[in-house]
Scaffold this motif. Structure first.
Motif, mmCIF file in Angstrom:
data_model
loop_
_atom_site.group_PDB
_atom_site.id
_atom_site.type_symbol
_atom_site.label_atom_id
_atom_site.label_comp_id
_atom_site.label_asym_id
_atom_site.label_seq_id
_atom_site.Cartn_x
_atom_site.Cartn_y
_atom_site.Cartn_z
ATOM 1 N N GLU A 97 -11.529 -12.086 8.388
ATOM 2 C CA GLU A 97 -12.389 -13.993 8.170
ATOM 3 C C GLU A 97 -12.955 -14.877 9.460
ATOM 4 O OE1 GLU A 97 -10.021 -12.559 7.281
ATOM 5 O OE2 GLU A 97 -8.494 -12.551 4.824
ATOM 6 N N LYS A 107 0.640 -1.114 -0.480
ATOM 7 C CA LYS A 107 -0.133 0.036 0.141
ATOM 8 C C LYS A 107 0.632 1.337 0.080
ATOM 9 C CE LYS A 107 -3.796 -2.465 0.254
ATOM 10 N NZ LYS A 107 -4.868 -2.968 0.890
ATOM 11 N N GLY A 125 -0.537 -8.900 17.506
ATOM 12 C CA GLY A 125 -1.994 -7.719 16.846
ATOM 13 C C GLY A 125 -3.060 -7.912 15.811
ATOM 14 N N ASP A 143 -10.494 -7.280 -0.889
ATOM 15 C CA ASP A 143 -10.992 -7.778 0.611
ATOM 16 C C ASP A 143 -11.749 -7.203 0.971
ATOM 17 O OD1 ASP A 143 -9.534 -10.426 0.708
ATOM 18 O OD2 ASP A 143 -7.795 -9.326 0.228
ATOM 19 N N SER A 144 -11.318 -5.136 0.643
ATOM 20 C CA SER A 144 -12.475 -4.941 1.574
ATOM 21 C C SER A 144 -13.681 -4.470 0.975
ATOM 22 C CB SER A 144 -11.468 -3.669 1.513
ATOM 23 O OG SER A 144 -10.570 -3.442 1.270
HETATM 24 P P1 ADP Z 1 -7.280 -5.347 0.151
HETATM 25 O O1 ADP Z 1 -8.031 -6.856 -0.876
HETATM 26 O O2 ADP Z 1 -9.090 -4.488 0.284
HETATM 27 O O3 ADP Z 1 -6.550 -4.383 -0.400
HETATM 28 P P2 ADP Z 1 -5.548 -6.359 1.618
HETATM 29 O O4 ADP Z 1 -5.342 -7.587 0.216
HETATM 30 O O5 ADP Z 1 -4.521 -5.580 1.144
HETATM 31 O O6 ADP Z 1 -6.737 -5.551 1.360
HETATM 32 O O7 ADP Z 1 -5.487 -7.077 3.135
HETATM 33 C C1 ADP Z 1 -6.683 -7.947 3.491
HETATM 34 C C2 ADP Z 1 -5.674 -9.086 4.465
HETATM 35 O O8 ADP Z 1 -5.102 -8.592 5.202
HETATM 36 C C3 ADP Z 1 -7.109 -9.737 5.248
HETATM 37 O O9 ADP Z 1 -7.241 -10.768 4.147
HETATM 38 C C4 ADP Z 1 -6.492 -10.053 6.120
HETATM 39 O O10 ADP Z 1 -7.058 -11.016 7.091
HETATM 40 C C5 ADP Z 1 -5.557 -9.540 6.797
HETATM 41 N N1 ADP Z 1 -4.721 -8.602 8.101
HETATM 42 C C6 ADP Z 1 -5.570 -7.051 8.297
HETATM 43 N N2 ADP Z 1 -5.048 -6.874 9.250
HETATM 44 C C7 ADP Z 1 -4.344 -7.441 10.026
HETATM 45 C C8 ADP Z 1 -3.973 -7.952 10.948
HETATM 46 N N3 ADP Z 1 -3.595 -7.433 11.866
HETATM 47 N N4 ADP Z 1 -2.369 -8.928 10.748
HETATM 48 C C9 ADP Z 1 -2.588 -10.457 9.937
HETATM 49 N N5 ADP Z 1 -3.584 -10.393 8.348
HETATM 50 C C10 ADP Z 1 -3.936 -8.673 8.718
#
Ligand code: ADP
Ligand code: MG
Length: 426
Positions: free
Chosen positions: A356, A230, A325, A384-385
Motif C-alpha cells: 500500500e 496462512k 522489515g 489483498d493480492s
Molecule cells: P491476502 O488478502 O492476499 O490473502 P493478507 O491479507 O494475508 O493477503 O496480507 C495482506 C497484508 O499484509 C497487506 O495489508 C500488507 O500491507 C501486509 N504485509 C505484507 N508484508 C508485511 C510486512 N512485512 N509487515 C507488515 N505487514 C505486511
C-alpha cells in the motif's frame, strides 16, 4: 474435493424458472449509498445473458453487507458498540436495513442488461412469490437482500425450501460466497437440481486444475501479514507444489525460528515451531522452500500507510533491534523472480510487503512482474493480492484473478467449500 461440477451448459433451462445466486455485494458510498464499483454486477452478466438467451426466467438473489435481521440482536450489538439503548428505536433499525436494500443493484443491472429487472421487496414473502410466479422465459427479477431473512446465515432448511419453491433449477455463481454454508449458497441445493454458473465454473476449472493436476514445475508464492492466517495454505501447498516461496510479514517468523535477529518485524512467537515443522516438511517432500535473504527495513511502520518512509536494505537474519522489515530486498526479488521464470503453473497468495506504500511495494511489484512475464498458468487468490495486481496494473497479464477473497483462500487450503460440494457432479 471434486471440482468437476455440472454447469449451466450441461442442463436444459429453456422455459424454466432458475434461481441464480449472484455476488452483488457491491461497495457503496457510506453517505449516499451510491454503488462505487459495479464490477461484480458486470461479472455476473455472462451467466445472466446465457440463461435469458436460453429462455429461462431468472430469479437472481444475493446478500449485501451485514444487516442484522433481528431487532433484539441489533439492539444488543449496537449497545456493545457503546450506543445508548434508549435511543435504539425500531425505526432506526429499519433504517439500517433499508441502507442495505438491493434496489440500486436492480437498477444498475437493468441499465447494463438493457432490459427491465423486476425487483421484489422481500426475499421469500408475498411480493417475491407473486413476481416469481408471473415471471416469463427471457425475463429477470431480483430478490431483496437474502440476509434480511434470519434463516440465511443459519442455513435454515425452511428458508432454503421457500427459496427453492419459486424455481425449478438452482445456479450458483457467487464464488465469493461458496465457502459459506448459507440457505441461498448451499442449503437450497437440497431441493433443486444445482449447477454452477460461468463465473464459478471458471474458478473451478482454473484453480481446481492447478491444484489437482498442475503443469509442472508448479510454484506457489505465499505472503501477507501473518503466518496464522496462512497455516493451512502453506501446509496444503507443500503437498502439491514443486517450489514454495514465502515472503511478506510471515517470513520473519521463519527467519526468527531459524535463529535470525528480526528487530521489530512481525513475529508470531507461538508459530516458530510450526515454521520449523514446515521447513522440515519441505525437505522430507523434496519441495524447494525459498525464504527471503534480504529485507527492506524502516524505523517505524508508516502512518498513514502511504506516508513517506526512510528505508534501508539489510540481511534478513540481521535486522537491527530498532528496525522493522516491511518488504523483501533486491536480492530476494531476483531470487523469487528467477524461480517463477521457469514455472509452468504459479499460484500466488499474499503480498511480499506493505504494498500500500509506494516505497514498500517493490517486492510485490517484482513478483507481479514475474507472473506477468511468465508464460505459465498464473493464478492470484486472496483479497489483498488481487487488489495489489489491479492497483499495480498487472491484472490483464495474469491468467486468472480469483474473485473470492475468503473463498479462494479456503480453496487453496484444500477445504471442502459447501457452495461447491452441493452442486451436481459431471
Ligand atoms: P491476502 O488478502 O492476499 O490473502 P493478507 O491479507 O494475508 O493477503 O496480507 C495482506 C497484508 O499484509 C497487506 O495489508 C500488507 O500491507 C501486509 N504485509 C505484507 N508484508 C508485511 C510486512 N512485512 N509487515 C507488515 N505487514 C505486511
Ligand atoms: Mg487480506
Amino acid at each position: 474435493m471434486n471440482y468437476n461440477k455440472k454447469t449451466v451448459y450441461d442442463i436444459d433451462v429453456a422455459g424454466k424458472k432458475v434461481l441464480l445466486r449472484c455476488d452483488f455485494n457491491v461497495p457503496q458510498d457510506k453517505a449516499t449509498g451510491a454503488i462505487t464499483s459495479d464490477k461484480r454486477i458486470v461479472a455476473a452478466l455472462p451467466t445472466i445473458r446465457y440463461l435469458l438467451g436460453q429462455g429461462a426466467a431468472v430469479i437472481a438473489c444475493s446478500h449485501l453487507g451485514k444487516p442484522e435481521p433481528s431487532f433484539e440482536k441489533w439492539v444488543k450489538k449496537q449497545t456493545e458498540k457503546g450506543k445508548d439503548p434508549a435511543e435504539l428505536t425500531e425505526e432506526k433499525w429499519q433504517k439500517s436495513l433499508k441502507k442495505l436494500t438491493l434496489a440500486p443493484v436492480a437498477e444498475r443491472l437493468s441499465e447494463l442488461l438493457g432490459k427491465p429487472v423486476v425487483f421484489a421487496h422481500d426475499v421469500v414473502g408475498p411480493d417475491a412469490k407473486a413476481k416469481a410466479a408471473a415471471l416469463k422465459g427471457g425475463e429477470i427479477m431480483l430478490l431483496e437482500n437474502t440476509r434480511f431473512e434470519k434463516g440465511e446465515t443459519k442455513n435454515d432448511p425452511a428458508l432454503a425450501k421457500e427459496l427453492a419453491s419459486m424455481a425449478e433449477v438452482y445456479v450458483s455463481d457467487a464464488f465469493g460466497s461458496v465457502h459459506r454454508a448459507h440457505a441461498s449458497t448451499a442449503g437450497v441445493a437440497a431441493y433443486l437440481p444445482a449447477v454452477s454458473g460461468l463465473l464459478v465454473a471458471k474458478e473451478l476449472e482454473v484453480m481446481g486444475k492447478a491444484l489437482d493436476d498442475p503443469k509442472r514445475p508448479f510454484v506457489a508464492v505465499l505472503g501477507g501479514a501473518k503466518v496464522s492466517d496462512k497455516i493451512a495454505v502453506i501446509n496444503n501447498l507443500l503437498e502439491k507444489a514443486d517450489t514454495v516461496i514465502i515472503g511478506g510479514g510471515m517470513a520473519y517468523t521463519f527467519a526468527k525460528a531459524q535463529g535470525g535477529e528480526i528487530g521489530k518485524s512481525l513475529l508470531e512467537e507461538d508459530k516458530c515451531a510450526y515454521a520449523l515443522e514446515m521447513i522440515e516438511k519441505a525437505k522430507a517432500k523434496g519441495v524447494k522452500l525459498l525464504l527471503p535473504v534480504d529485507t527492506v527495513v524502516a524505523g517505524e511502520f508508516p502512518n498513514p500507510i502511504d506516508a513517506p518512509v526512510d528505508v534501508e536494505t539489510v540481511d534478513v537474519t540481521a535486522i537491527p533491534a530498532d528496525k522493522e522489515g516491511l518488504d523483501i530486498g533486491e536480492k530476494t526479488r531476483a531470487l523469487f523472480a528467477d524461480a517463477i521464470k521457469n514455472a509452468k503453473t504459479v499460484v500466488w497468495n499474499g503480498p511480499m510487503g506493505v504494498f500500500e506504500n509506494p516505497t514498500l511495494a517493490k517486492g510485490t511489484i517484482a513478483v507481479a512482474q514475474a507472473l506477468a512475464d511468465s508464460d505459465a498458468v498464473t493464478i492470484v487468490g486472496g483479497g489483498d493480492s488481487a487488489a495489489a495486481c489491479e492497483q499495480l496494473g498487472f491484472a490483464d497479464k495474469i491468467t486468472h484473478i480469483s474473485t473470492g477473497g475468503g473463498a479462494s483462500l479456503e480453496f487453496l487450503e484444500g477445504l471442502e467449500l459447501p457452495g461447491i460440494a452441493c452442486l451436481q457432479d459431471k
